[in-house]
Design an enzyme around this catalytic site. Sequence first.
Site, PDB file in Angstrom:
ATOM      1  N   PRO A   2       0.841  -1.209   0.000  1.00  0.00           N
ATOM      2  CA  PRO A   2       0.000   0.000   0.000  1.00  0.00           C
ATOM      3  C   PRO A   2       0.871   1.252   0.000  1.00  0.00           C
ATOM      4  O   PRO A   2       1.804   1.364   0.778  1.00  0.00           O
ATOM      5  CB  PRO A   2      -0.779  -0.109   1.316  1.00  0.00           C
ATOM      6  CG  PRO A   2      -0.564  -1.498   1.808  1.00  0.00           C
ATOM      7  CD  PRO A   2       0.722  -1.966   1.238  1.00  0.00           C
ATOM      8  N   GLU A   3       0.582   2.155  -0.904  1.00  0.00           N
ATOM      9  CA  GLU A   3       1.318   3.417  -0.968  1.00  0.00           C
ATOM     10  C   GLU A   3       0.392   4.562  -0.538  1.00  0.00           C
ATOM     11  O   GLU A   3      -0.719   4.320  -0.080  1.00  0.00           O
ATOM     12  CB  GLU A   3       1.869   3.612  -2.389  1.00  0.00           C
ATOM     13  CG  GLU A   3       2.872   2.506  -2.743  1.00  0.00           C
ATOM     14  CD  GLU A   3       3.679   2.803  -4.009  1.00  0.00           C
ATOM     15  OE1 GLU A   3       3.653   3.935  -4.506  1.00  0.00           O
ATOM     16  OE2 GLU A   3       4.331   1.871  -4.493  1.00  0.00           O
ATOM     17  N   LYS A  69       2.717   7.562   4.495  1.00  0.00           N
ATOM     18  CA  LYS A  69       2.025   6.277   4.436  1.00  0.00           C
ATOM     19  C   LYS A  69       1.582   5.807   5.822  1.00  0.00           C
ATOM     20  O   LYS A  69       1.263   4.641   6.019  1.00  0.00           O
ATOM     21  CB  LYS A  69       2.936   5.228   3.774  1.00  0.00           C
ATOM     22  CG  LYS A  69       3.181   5.538   2.305  1.00  0.00           C
ATOM     23  CD  LYS A  69       3.758   4.351   1.560  1.00  0.00           C
ATOM     24  CE  LYS A  69       5.247   4.344   1.592  1.00  0.00           C
ATOM     25  NZ  LYS A  69       5.823   3.252   0.779  1.00  0.00           N
ATOM     26  N   ARG A 280      15.207  -1.582  -5.208  1.00  0.00           N
ATOM     27  CA  ARG A 280      13.869  -1.922  -5.694  1.00  0.00           C
ATOM     28  C   ARG A 280      13.897  -2.202  -7.188  1.00  0.00           C
ATOM     29  O   ARG A 280      14.655  -1.572  -7.925  1.00  0.00           O
ATOM     30  CB  ARG A 280      12.888  -0.770  -5.418  1.00  0.00           C
ATOM     31  CG  ARG A 280      12.812  -0.336  -3.978  1.00  0.00           C
ATOM     32  CD  ARG A 280      12.236  -1.419  -3.082  1.00  0.00           C
ATOM     33  NE  ARG A 280      10.898  -1.793  -3.490  1.00  0.00           N
ATOM     34  CZ  ARG A 280       9.797  -1.167  -3.105  1.00  0.00           C
ATOM     35  NH1 ARG A 280       9.876  -0.163  -2.273  1.00  0.00           N
ATOM     36  NH2 ARG A 280       8.614  -1.563  -3.527  1.00  0.00           N
TER      37      ARG A 280
END
Length: 290
Positions: A2-3, A69, A280
Site C-alpha cells: 500500500p502506498e 504512508k 527496488r
Amino acid sequence: MPELPEVEGLVRSLKPIVTGKTIESVEISKTIIDSKANGKEAILKGLDVESFREALPHMKIERIDRRSKYIYFHLQKDGTPYLLVSHLGMSGAWFYVKGLHEILEDKFKRHIHVILHFSEGEMLVYADIRRFGELRFLNSVEDYPPLLLMAPEPFDQNALDHYLEMSILPKYENKPIKEFIMDGHVVSGCGNIYATEALFRMRIHPGRKVKRISKERKIQLFNEIVIVLLDSIENGGSSISDYRQINGESGKMQNRLQMYAKKTCPICHAKTLQKTIGGRTSTYCGKCQK
Ligand SMILES: [Zn+2]
C-alpha cells in the site's frame, strides 16, 4: 504494497465510521504475543503486549488522518491526547466489521493480529499477511523521531521547494532519480508504483542521475508525481497484490498504470526492461525513457 493513495483511501473510509467511537477492549494474536516473548517486535513496536492491551480501552478516537504512508489515530482519554500510528508495511489491511466472518478472503482472515472492539459489537480488525506492518502507541509524534523527519506532504505548498532543495545536496545529486524521489525525506509517500509511473510519463530513465536533470524537468517531474498520486486517490488506489479497501474491495488504479509491472511499453511496444535501483525493481522502457 500500500502506498500513499491506498492509505489515503483507507483513512477517508475510516473517518466517518470510527471517529467519535470509544475502544472497549483489544485482542492481540498469539503470533504477536509469541514474537514479543521471544524478544522480537512483530507489528507491535516499542511497547509490550500487556501495556498495549491495558492502554487502549476507554480511549476515544477523536480524529484520523494520514501522514505520508502512516495512519494517525488521534486518541483521547480523560482529556489527555494519545496517538496510535499504523503503517501497513507490505500487506497490512484494516477491516471494519461486525463479525470476523465478514472478512471474506481467507488469506486475511488467517492473519488477523489486532482487534479493537467497540461497543455494540463492531470491531476494527488489523490483518497482515507478511507482518511487516507497524503499530505504535505514542503520547505524541515526538515519541518517534522518524515521523518528524518525513518530507512535507506532496500536496502541501512547501513540498516542491523542499524537493528542489534536497536535489542539489551533495548526498542526493549523484543518486539515480528514482531512488531520490522514493526517499521519504525528499518526497512523502512516493513508492515504487507511482515513481515508476511518473518517470515513464516524463520519459525519464529511472537510473538517470539527479544532477543530470534540469531544474525545469525536475519541477515537471514533481508535478507529475502529484498528478499520479491524485489520480490514484480518485480511483481508489492500486490493488496490486494484497491491498484491500476497508470493505474488502479492490481499487481500480492498477488498470490505469502504464509502466508498473508491464511487459511491453504502451507507446513503442518494445519489451520493457528491469533494473534494481535503490534496492527496488524498476520497470522502464529503454527506448522511450532517457
Ligand atoms: Zn517505449
